[in-house]
Design an enzyme around this catalytic site. Sequence first.
Site, PDB file in Angstrom:
ATOM      1  N   HIS A   1       0.727  -0.889  -0.347  1.00 55.29           N
ATOM      2  CA  HIS A   1      -0.177  -0.136   0.105  1.00 55.29           C
ATOM      3  C   HIS A   1       0.555   0.964   0.150  1.00 55.29           C
ATOM      4  CE1 HIS A   1      -2.748  -2.856   0.710  1.00 55.29           C
ATOM      5  NE2 HIS A   1      -3.924  -2.194   0.142  1.00 55.29           N
TER       6      HIS A   1
ATOM      7  N   GLU B   1      -8.968 -12.640  -9.230  1.00 56.61           N
ATOM      8  CA  GLU B   1      -7.486 -12.523  -8.744  1.00 56.61           C
ATOM      9  C   GLU B   1      -7.290 -13.693  -7.823  1.00 56.61           C
ATOM     10  OE1 GLU B   1      -7.612  -8.814  -5.735  1.00 56.61           O
ATOM     11  OE2 GLU B   1     -10.115  -9.554  -5.270  1.00 56.61           O
TER      12      GLU B   1
ATOM     13  N   ASP C   1      -2.651  -9.034  -7.249  1.00 58.06           N
ATOM     14  CA  ASP C   1      -3.558 -10.853  -6.247  1.00 58.06           C
ATOM     15  C   ASP C   1      -3.413 -11.872  -7.340  1.00 58.06           C
ATOM     16  OD1 ASP C   1      -3.923 -10.098  -3.329  1.00 58.06           O
ATOM     17  OD2 ASP C   1      -5.706  -9.137  -4.168  1.00 58.06           O
TER      18      ASP C   1
HETATM   19  C1  PEP Z   1      -5.413  -6.022  -7.125  1.00 55.22           C
HETATM   20  O1  PEP Z   1      -5.694  -7.249  -6.505  1.00 55.22           O
HETATM   21  O2  PEP Z   1      -5.172  -6.450  -8.166  1.00 55.22           O
HETATM   22  C2  PEP Z   1      -5.974  -5.189  -7.191  1.00 55.22           C
HETATM   23  C3  PEP Z   1      -6.615  -4.634  -7.539  1.00 55.22           C
HETATM   24  O3  PEP Z   1      -6.911  -5.076  -5.323  1.00 55.22           O
HETATM   25  P1  PEP Z   1      -5.246  -4.632  -3.842  1.00 55.22           P
HETATM   26  O4  PEP Z   1      -4.170  -4.107  -4.576  1.00 55.22           O
HETATM   27  O5  PEP Z   1      -6.574  -3.600  -3.132  1.00 55.22           O
HETATM   28  O6  PEP Z   1      -5.615  -6.031  -3.621  1.00 55.22           O
HETATM   29 MG    MG Z   2      -6.615  -7.743  -4.619  1.00 54.18          MG
END
Ligand code: PEP
Ligand code: MG
Length: 658
Positions: A304, A545, A569
């Site tokens: 993040h 995902e 993911d």
């Molecule tokens: C992903 O997994 O590509 C996605 C967009 O979700 P996050 O990054 O919030 O897990």
């Molecule tokens: Mg994700």
Amino acid sequence: MERSTIVRVHEGLHARPATRFVKLAKGFESDVELVKDGKAVSAKSSVKLMLLAVKENQEVTVRANGADAIEAIEALIGYLENPTAGLDDEDTHAPANDAGKEAAPAPQSAPAVSGEANGLRGVAASEGVAIGPAFAHFPPDIAGQGRMLQAEEIAGEIDRFRAAVAAVQARMDRALAQDSLSAGDRGIVAALRDIAADDSLTGEAEKAIKGGNDAVSATITAASTIAADFSAVDDHYLNARADDVQAVGRQICLVLLGQDDVSLENIPQGAILIADDIGAWDLARAPLKRIGGVVCGHGGATSHIAIIARSHGIPAVLGLGDKINALRTAQEVALDGNSGQVIIDPDAATRADFAGRVEAAAKERAGLTAFKTVTPKLADGRTIEVAANIGSLEEIEAAQEAGAMGVGLFRTELLFMRHMHLPSEDMQAETYAALAKAFAPYPVIVRTLDIGGDKPIAGIEFPDEENPFLGWRGIRMCLDRPDIFKRQLRALLRAAVHGNIKVMLPMVSDISEVTRSRALVDECAAELKAEGVPHATFDLGVMIETPAAVLIAPALAREVAFFSIGTNDLTQYIMAADRLNPTVAKLNDVTNPAVMSAIELTARAGVAAGIMVGMCGEAAGRPDLIPAFLKMGLTELSMSPASIQRAKKTITAMAAGE
Ligand code: PEP
Ligand code: MG
């Protein structure tokens, strides 16, 4: 004199309700105690009250002894039974450090980082080059002075300690008085001030000083003892308060030592932030406009921190592991967020090279602004929707500035992490409605809560799991907690009246997760209808995902209105390579043929069923991959606002056959 009752305080006597309860108790002369399971604590100490871990619907007894005991019991029982009476806005704010825990700690092992002549290589996490003065953010450990006081020194040391506590409280009061403080920050400071003002910490420290310890050692010991108590409670939320106590103890020690803490607030314009680790929430609250670049020991390309850096266009290199220590004393740092290169104290030639590249990047950005208002179409006339990934209402402006054609991924986690309670249906409905209105008539795709054991939330107890990424998260948790899930679905149905809301489910791996979710949506709609509450239906889609979702994509496509491929993911699960672990960053590569095949299979299934196929993983913003994705049949790409204009340019060039 005593009276028992059942606690109706939502989520129990946590920080703000505890403070409110203490404020009430302190208004009475009588000694007042709260008793739970035979354990009695003073009702005038918020730390002690929190440590009693009183939860909603538990039975407690209020005991008072003194001239105004009857009134005290009346008032305190009244609060416990009807806590919302007179509730002010402050009570809904987050306590300190809550959201800093949103990402799982990155591994301690040495990552795939190589040394270079005068530099290092880490994970290229946010594109762009930067060069600037180093701003090292390594809050030092504080050690006690380890000297036993003479009897005649003790009174003076207690005075010194009390003055330091008063100085910390005054500093926090000054911060709270500032109009510029955001609501979130205000909640954090208020929670810390409560701890600084509490007798538990100060009393414990004074006891240690009386025993002959110097004030710094006494504060460290007292903070550690109370923090350990918070850590031992079987409650995620209260465990996190241990960090708050340590943070307050640290502030008191710094005043005693006459030192200033390293604060991100003072980061100079254009500086490169160097840290071992930094909570995404800390980074989000830092003066992001002033940060020239970020270099961290922890973190990976889809952590993040990386996502925040990308969405604000801040170049970042993460996952340097222990090599980050080499940057502690750097004066100047150059970094390349495309290659992962970090150069410490660059020589004149390197400096000139980087300065030239920074200038070229600025020129490119200026050239891209022409694409802000472009609606990209392919040669066959298909419009490609280039949308934004955002996580809060504060990011709407950046997305609109970039030319976003709606929102392709609204991550609702931050909404849940920012608050001490689970957000109410009304609050969620207002948030989603504000989003829908801001982007109408473009769609806003809201992802239902995607949370797991790696990102704790106040109000949801997560089991300890060996592999949280393979555990109780996303749609799995929501379906097990219909109380939380239905609140969100009802809010979304209500918000759909105000614009083009679509909803997607994260981490889907089985058809039943979709059918059960749809049944809950129908149930919520029926309830709202019966209650006479205005609402509208929405398109329901799924994120792709997991490998399972790819393999059942044809069947899933018959159940939903759209697919959105979450490549972050999907890559981690297809490649079995943790997205936060820099050691396996090489494997965590969306361009690996295995991942590209999974994307193609998904697109084929969606196109065959005639539903929209989009992508909201970080790969959606990559100009080198966009042509391949569009050839597969994707018609929507959602990305960090910083990538939108370049994506529109790429699509326009592709349509023109360039
Ligand atoms: C992903 O997994 O590509 C996605 C967009 O979700 P996050 O990054 O919030 O897990
Ligand atoms: Mg994700």
